[in-house]
Design a protein around this motif. Structure first.
Motif, short mmCIF file in Angstrom:
data_model
loop_
_atom_site.label_atom_id
_atom_site.label_comp_id
_atom_site.label_asym_id
_atom_site.label_seq_id
_atom_site.Cartn_x
_atom_site.Cartn_y
_atom_site.Cartn_z
N MET A 1 0.92 19.91 3.34
CA MET A 1 1.10 18.93 4.37
C MET A 1 1.69 17.68 3.74
N LYS A 2 2.59 17.01 4.45
CA LYS A 2 3.23 15.79 3.98
C LYS A 2 2.68 14.59 4.74
N VAL A 3 2.42 13.52 4.00
CA VAL A 3 1.92 12.28 4.58
C VAL A 3 2.87 11.15 4.19
N PHE A 4 3.36 10.43 5.19
CA PHE A 4 4.24 9.30 4.93
C PHE A 4 3.39 8.06 4.73
N LEU A 5 3.57 7.37 3.61
CA LEU A 5 2.83 6.14 3.30
C LEU A 5 3.76 4.95 3.48
N SER A 6 3.36 4.03 4.33
CA SER A 6 4.21 2.89 4.68
C SER A 6 3.46 1.58 4.51
N SER A 7 4.10 0.62 3.86
CA SER A 7 3.56 -0.73 3.74
C SER A 7 4.60 -1.60 3.04
N THR A 8 4.33 -2.89 3.02
CA THR A 8 5.12 -3.76 2.16
C THR A 8 4.66 -3.48 0.74
N GLY A 9 5.46 -3.88 -0.24
CA GLY A 9 5.16 -3.48 -1.61
C GLY A 9 4.53 -4.52 -2.50
N ARG A 10 5.15 -5.68 -2.62
CA ARG A 10 4.71 -6.64 -3.63
C ARG A 10 3.31 -7.18 -3.39
N ASP A 11 2.91 -7.32 -2.13
CA ASP A 11 1.59 -7.87 -1.82
C ASP A 11 0.50 -6.81 -1.82
N LEU A 12 0.88 -5.55 -1.72
CA LEU A 12 -0.12 -4.47 -1.58
C LEU A 12 0.01 -3.40 -2.67
N GLU A 13 0.55 -3.77 -3.81
CA GLU A 13 0.80 -2.77 -4.86
C GLU A 13 -0.45 -1.99 -5.27
N PRO A 14 -1.58 -2.63 -5.59
CA PRO A 14 -2.77 -1.83 -5.96
C PRO A 14 -3.30 -1.00 -4.79
N HIS A 15 -3.11 -1.48 -3.58
CA HIS A 15 -3.57 -0.76 -2.39
C HIS A 15 -2.72 0.48 -2.17
N ARG A 16 -1.41 0.35 -2.38
CA ARG A 16 -0.51 1.50 -2.26
C ARG A 16 -0.87 2.56 -3.30
N LYS A 17 -1.19 2.12 -4.51
CA LYS A 17 -1.55 3.08 -5.56
C LYS A 17 -2.82 3.84 -5.19
N CYS A 18 -3.84 3.13 -4.71
CA CYS A 18 -5.08 3.80 -4.29
C CYS A 18 -4.83 4.72 -3.11
N ALA A 19 -4.00 4.29 -2.17
CA ALA A 19 -3.67 5.14 -1.01
C ALA A 19 -2.93 6.39 -1.47
N PHE A 20 -1.95 6.22 -2.36
CA PHE A 20 -1.20 7.35 -2.90
C PHE A 20 -2.13 8.34 -3.59
N ASP A 21 -3.01 7.82 -4.46
CA ASP A 21 -3.96 8.67 -5.18
C ASP A 21 -4.89 9.40 -4.21
N ALA A 22 -5.34 8.72 -3.16
CA ALA A 22 -6.23 9.34 -2.17
C ALA A 22 -5.52 10.48 -1.45
N ILE A 23 -4.29 10.26 -1.06
CA ILE A 23 -3.53 11.28 -0.34
C ILE A 23 -3.24 12.47 -1.24
N GLN A 24 -2.80 12.20 -2.46
CA GLN A 24 -2.52 13.28 -3.41
C GLN A 24 -3.83 14.03 -3.75
N GLY A 25 -4.94 13.29 -3.79
CA GLY A 25 -6.24 13.90 -4.07
C GLY A 25 -6.69 14.86 -2.98
N LEU A 26 -6.14 14.71 -1.80
CA LEU A 26 -6.43 15.63 -0.70
C LEU A 26 -5.55 16.88 -0.77
N ASP A 27 -4.75 16.98 -1.83
CA ASP A 27 -3.78 18.07 -2.01
C ASP A 27 -2.66 18.02 -0.99
N PHE A 28 -2.30 16.81 -0.55
CA PHE A 28 -1.17 16.60 0.33
C PHE A 28 -0.05 15.98 -0.48
#
Length: 191
Positions: A1-28
């Motif tokens: 399954m594919k999940v599109f992750l959307s946000s601004t980047g410079r203000d939410l960089e650590p949040h994007r990383k945690c979100a990315f890791d969470a999604i990948q951790g779900l095997d998506f």
């Protein structure tokens, strides 16, 4: 399954990383704009095409409006959200709290802040939560997606999921007869 992750980047960089890791951790497979390497087309058109290839949309909305394509009043994040809405892709939206710390060099002018405020007010989805930290965001994403997977009435797009296997049918291999002698009856006869 594919999940599109959307946000601004410079203000939410650590949040994007945690979100990315969470999604990948779900095997998506997590699809992010920073990994786009495509044909020479306008990024907003390419963006919409990438959103259309996904099964779920996860949006993280901070206090920054972010960059806009030339000639557009909408940010890339807003365009991605609108594409998911138009395509009826299930959406999970997570909002930064109103008192989210933002370095002075990332604070936008009043016009952009007003646009972001309007965008944050109009978003909706299956989930619309506020997060308290990057780790909390990752946890909320995992919980939201797992709960969504267990919901029987979720919207399933054609070709997204494999169908459930048919319910097995077990026929009794031997018809029970009136004078059937089984092990229990044999044991009683021997006693």
């Amino acid at each position: 399954m594919k999940v599109f992750l959307s946000s601004t980047g410079r203000d939410l960089e650590p949040h994007r990383k945690c979100a990315f890791d969470a999604i990948q951790g779900l095997d998506f497979h997590c699809v992010e704009m920073e990994h786009f390497h495509g044909p020479a087309v306008k990024i907003e058109d390419f963006d919409e095409k990438k959103v259309a290839e996904c099964d779920l949309f996860v949006g993280i909305l901070g206090l920054r409006h972010g960059a806009c394509p030339d000639g557009s009043e909408q940010s890339y994040t807003e365009l991605e959200y609108d594409a998911a809405l138009k395509l009826k892709i299930p959406r999970f939206v997570f909002l930064a709290p109103e008192d989210f710390p933002l370095p002075g060099n990332l604070i936008e002018d009043d016009v952009k802040r007003a646009k972001q405020r309007k965008f944050r007010e109009r978003v909706h989805g299956l989930i619309r939560n506020t997060f308290t930290s990057a780790e909390n965001l990752g946890t909320q994403i995992v919980q939201a997606v797992r709960e969504w997977e267990q919901t029987p009435d979720k919207t399933i797009r054609t070709g997204t999921f494999l169908p459930l296997p048919p319910t097995p049918y077990f026929a009794h291999p031997y018809p029970l007869q009136e004078n059937f002698t089984g092990r229990l009856r044999e044991r009683r006869m021997l006693d």
